[in-house]
Design an enzyme around this catalytic site. Structure first.
Site, short mmCIF file in Angstrom:
data_model
loop_
_atom_site.label_atom_id
_atom_site.label_comp_id
_atom_site.label_asym_id
_atom_site.label_seq_id
_atom_site.Cartn_x
_atom_site.Cartn_y
_atom_site.Cartn_z
N VAL A 151 1.47 18.62 -10.84
CA VAL A 151 0.80 17.91 -11.93
C VAL A 151 -0.14 16.84 -11.39
O VAL A 151 0.12 16.22 -10.36
CB VAL A 151 1.82 17.25 -12.89
CG1 VAL A 151 2.69 18.29 -13.56
CG2 VAL A 151 2.69 16.23 -12.17
N ASP A 152 -1.24 16.66 -12.08
CA ASP A 152 -2.14 15.55 -11.82
C ASP A 152 -1.58 14.34 -12.56
O ASP A 152 -0.91 14.49 -13.58
CB ASP A 152 -3.54 15.90 -12.32
CG ASP A 152 -4.52 14.76 -12.15
OD1 ASP A 152 -4.56 14.20 -11.05
OD2 ASP A 152 -5.22 14.43 -13.13
N LYS A 153 -1.83 13.15 -12.06
CA LYS A 153 -1.28 11.96 -12.73
C LYS A 153 -2.10 11.57 -13.95
O LYS A 153 -1.59 11.52 -15.07
CB LYS A 153 -1.24 10.78 -11.75
CG LYS A 153 -0.66 9.50 -12.39
CD LYS A 153 -0.68 8.33 -11.44
CE LYS A 153 -2.08 7.74 -11.28
NZ LYS A 153 -2.53 7.03 -12.51
N THR A 154 -3.39 11.33 -13.72
CA THR A 154 -4.23 10.80 -14.79
C THR A 154 -4.46 11.84 -15.88
O THR A 154 -4.98 12.92 -15.61
CB THR A 154 -5.57 10.32 -14.23
OG1 THR A 154 -5.33 9.39 -13.17
CG2 THR A 154 -6.41 9.68 -15.32
N THR A 177 -2.30 13.56 -17.38
CA THR A 177 -1.20 14.52 -17.49
C THR A 177 0.11 13.77 -17.68
O THR A 177 0.80 13.92 -18.69
CB THR A 177 -1.12 15.41 -16.23
OG1 THR A 177 -2.37 16.08 -16.06
CG2 THR A 177 -0.01 16.45 -16.37
#
Length: 802
Positions: free
Chosen positions: A488-491, A493
């Site tokens: 997963v990407d942080k920003t 998500t």
């Protein structure tokens, strides 16, 4: 929603096929397209003969100026256009009506509803519109009408034929000859009117040599009917081995009841398939019928299809937003649950996007139409769901191989059953042999095999759409089940993807409101994301902004301007020290505590002295912790990749219990990391925003695009989450597992049913229990097998995903 696509005419059977998906052969420099391998083989063995025969058939058809042609599906097709000797007919889909296609054989296309000439299944609309609903209703009503007429005539026919078994001897009241002809009178309309669509499908299957369920039904019922009619017309020609207790061997009731029971199966199937489209119909009904357009001097109510891009529209409280747009004035909360599944309303202010079909709750809005018609999010979602429901899972290939040989094997079994009973059966041998042969033909159900995968896919994709999980095709469903690692990407998500001012620390006499008003006045002239966060916070708090003058920006440092005669500086601590601002060291200590939590800290100075510290962060979505817990319960490993600095990434990972994280990674780094995971044997799903994560999304086994209702990255990934939060990933994983389990259940049932049913119908139980299956019981079993597969698939509609 009907983009133009090229069709061609199969020169063997004459049906319309899609040039993109059909089989292709070359002859004398020209391309020819085919609906099946059978047609292609016929053409390849004698192309000149096939073309000559096709020319002859075309010449015998209705002249070119007729309103429509016919496809071999039994319905109306696009008119032929003979533009070359190759007999290729090019048509623009949607030019004359709605295009229908087969979920099992997507290369089959025709204008208007009908039946697939390969498998016999009812065709489905390729492009969703309100017109297709009325056509589908008409098809169901026609089948219901034929079924009920069949019931009314078959019941008395069955009583006459079977009455003697329960002591009802109608021959005591009237001569056998009258009773026999009465059976003819009742059976004939059932077979040749009620069952006409079934017989046509059977005939078409023999014409194209794509044998299917209707091939078996047509042969079985016509054999029973025509044999009985022959016996009645020429009784002296019938061997005594056929007679039962001195009575003529008539099977009119078997033919009529078989047709009626098959019609019942068709009615139930059509009803069930209408239910599978419930998700699409619900989405289509979200859009309102009208919109309120604001003109220079008035306001008018117009039909939704009259709205154009750039129109100004008024949305009153309680009304649905008509199209995708941008708020020009006003503020309100919007209920987006019908698209995103998120129960809490979303606040909208000037400049925010809104999505057509969502409900305006509290305030009045004026919006500018941005995307209308087929370009709207709702329209794209509807078409995506429809496309996915027709797509084929890789597991379907197994079914295709079995189905290719299934019907010919059934015919062989029927012949063998007849021979076996004729040689070794009890008296009357021929009668028993005939009953067994017909029962074998009728009980075999390739339809159950054919429905097993498409029905589960249709229901599963529709179920996902209701939860805001858009599946691009059936292959994604099958792959998603095998995923063991979620990247997963942080920003955007795990977090909201939009920086917000999360804390305001003021000094001396300054208040939050005064500081935010001054800071927002300065930052309103900057396009930096952190500046916009300050402006949003001020607007959310209801503060009015005054104009700042003498604005200047220092790259990498900060900004300063004059507001109401006060000099305001905003930026990093080092920037303020360079400007000789007092109180920076004290503020720096407070800022450090926020930075340890992964927040960005900026200082605000007024007239040469630090007045406040603003902590800005990208807040974690409220749904993220619960979603991560679900993913871990499913046995999935979660890895976070982010371009943010290591302290920020660590703070988020530790707070959420992420299994592993990588900070400071570029889009190429993300791609390489996903590639390495796959090379290690992992099946990887990558969840990101579909823009800067595009390389990793493409590299992953399953790409999951996180989007809000106004920015659904439909083209960039196999799964799109309309709600844009991690709960959708868990829902997609659950959905894939439950759908694939459902498909396997259906296939198991279909295979077991046929494996047991055919031997029983052939008489396997007779030597042990004296049981011989009636063709009527076989017909009931065949219809119920299809219905049971459909009913099992429909269970997915109420299955929880989270």
């Amino acid at each position: 929603m009907t983009p133009s696509k090229t069709n061609a005419t199969d020169p063997v059977c004459g049906m319309q096929v899609s040039t993109e998906q059909a089989l292709k052969s070359e002859h004398q420099g020209e391309s020819f397209y085919f609906c099946s391998e059978s047609c292609q083989k016929k053409f390849d063995s004698d192309p000149e003969g096939v073309l000559a025969q096709r020319s002859k058939k075309d010449a015998e058809k209705t002249p070119a100026n007729s309103d429509s042609g016919h496809s071999c599906c039994g319905g109306h097709g696009a008119a032929d256009t003979k533009s070359s000797p190759s007999m290729v007919s090019l048509t623009a889909e949607g030019a004359e009506g709605n295009v229908y296609t087969c979920p099992m054989h997507p290369e089959i296309e025709q204008v208007g509803p009908g039946a697939c000439p390969i498998c016999g299944m009812d065709l489905e609309p390729k492009f969703i519109s309100t017109a297709t609903e009325s056509e589908d209703d008409g098809q169901l009503q026609d089948m219901q009408r034929r079924f009920w007429v069949g019931v009314v005539l078959s019941i008395p026919l069955l009583v006459i034929a079977m009455g003697p078994m329960v002591g009802l001897r109608f021959s005591d009241w009237m001569p056998d000859l009258i009773l026999n002809w009465l059976q003819v009178a009742m059976a004939t309309p059932v077979v040749f009117w009620c069952g006409w669509p079934l017989l046509v499908r059977g005939a078409n299957s023999f014409r194209s040599m794509n044998l299917n369920m209707f091939s078996l039904i047509a042969v079985g019922t016509l054999a029973a009917y025509l044999f009985s009619l022959f016996v009645l017309l020429f009784p002296t020609w019938i061997p005594e081995a056929f007679y039962e207790n001195g009575h003529l061997p008539l099977y009119f009731e078997a033919a009529a009841v078989i047709i009626t029971l098959v019609l019942l199966g068709q009615v139930l199937e059509l009803r069930a398939r209408q239910q599978t489209g419930g998700a699409i119909r619900e989405l289509m009904q979200l859009a309102p019928d009208t919109a309120h357009r604001i003109t220079d001097d008035s306001e008018e109510t117009i039909p939704l299809d009259a709205v154009h891009k750039g129109d100004r529209l008024r949305v009153r409280p309680g009304e649905k937003v008509p199209v995708d747009g941008r708020v020009l004035s006003g503020s309100s909360s919007i209920d987006e649950s019908m698209l995103t599944g998120e129960p809490l309303p979303v606040e909208k202010i000037e400049g925010d996007p809104v999505t057509g079909g969502t409900v305006n709750q509290t305030g009045a809005l004026v919006i500018e139409a941005v995307s209308v018609g087929n370009d709207s999010v709702l329209s794209r979602i509807v078409q995506m769901v429809a496309d996915a429901q027709r797509s084929r899972a890789p597991i379907q290939k197994l079914v295709d191989v079995v189905a290719q040989y299934f019907v010919p094997i059934v015919f062989v079994c029927s012949v063998l059953a007849f021979i076996g009973w004729t040689l070794w059966g009890p008296e009357p041998k021929m009668a028993h042999a005939f009953v067994a042969a017909v029962a074998v033909l009728i009980i075999a159900c390739p339809c159950a095999l054919g429905l097993a995968t498409p029905m589960s896919v249709m229901v599963g994709v529709g179920r996902g759409a209701k939860e805001g999980v858009l599946i691009k095709n059936a292959e994604v469903l099958e792959t998603m089940e095998k995923v063991d690692t979620i990247v997963v990407d942080k920003t955007g998500t795990l977090t909201q993807g939009r920086p917000e001012v999360t804390s305001v620390e003021t000094f001396k006499e300054w208040t939050n409101a005064k500081i935010l008003a001054l800071a927002a006045a300065v930052e309103s002239q900057s396009e930096h994301p952190l500046a916009q966060a300050v402006v949003r916070r001020a607007k959310t708090d209801g503060l009015s902004l005054v104009e700042a003058i003498d604005f200047e920006s220092t790259t990498g440092g900060g900004v300063h301007a004059t507001v109401n005669g006060q000099i305001v500086l905003i930026g990093k601590a080092d920037f303020l020290l360079e400007q000789n601002i007092a109180g920076v060291d004290e503020a720096r200590d407070i800022a450090a505590s926020h930075q340890k939590k992964g927040h960005t800290a900026i200082l605000v100075a007024v007239d040469g002295e630090v007045a406040a510290m603003l902590a800005i962060s990208d807040p974690i979505k409220s749904s993220t912790p619960a979603a991560l817990k679900t993913l871990h319960q499913l046995g999935l490993k979660v890895i976070m990749l982010t371009g943010d600095a290591e302290p920020t990434a660590r703070a988020v990972a530790e707070k959420l219990g992420i299994d592993e994280f990588r900070a400071g990674v570029s889009p190429q780094d993300k791609h390489d990391f996903v590639s390495r995971l796959r090379s290690e044997g992992h099946v990887v799903a990558m969840a990101g925003d579909g823009i800067n994560d595009a390389p990793a999304l493409a590299e992953a086994d399953v790409g999951i695009a996180m989007g809000t209702g106004s920015d659904v990255a439909i083209e960039s990934a196999g799964v799109t989450l309309v709600g844009g939060d991690l709960r959708g990933v868990a829902a997609a994983s659950n959905l894939s597992r439950k759908t694939m389990k459902n498909i396997r259940e259906n296939l198991f049932f279909a295979f077991i049913y046929n494996a047991l049913g055919i031997p029983v119908a052939a008489g396997l139980l007779y030597p042990f229990f004296g049981l011989l299956l009636s063709p009527m019981i076989a017909a009931a079993a065949m219809s119920l097998s299809s219905v049971s597969v459909i009913a099992n698939a429909l269970r997915l509609r109420s299955s929880p995903l989270t």
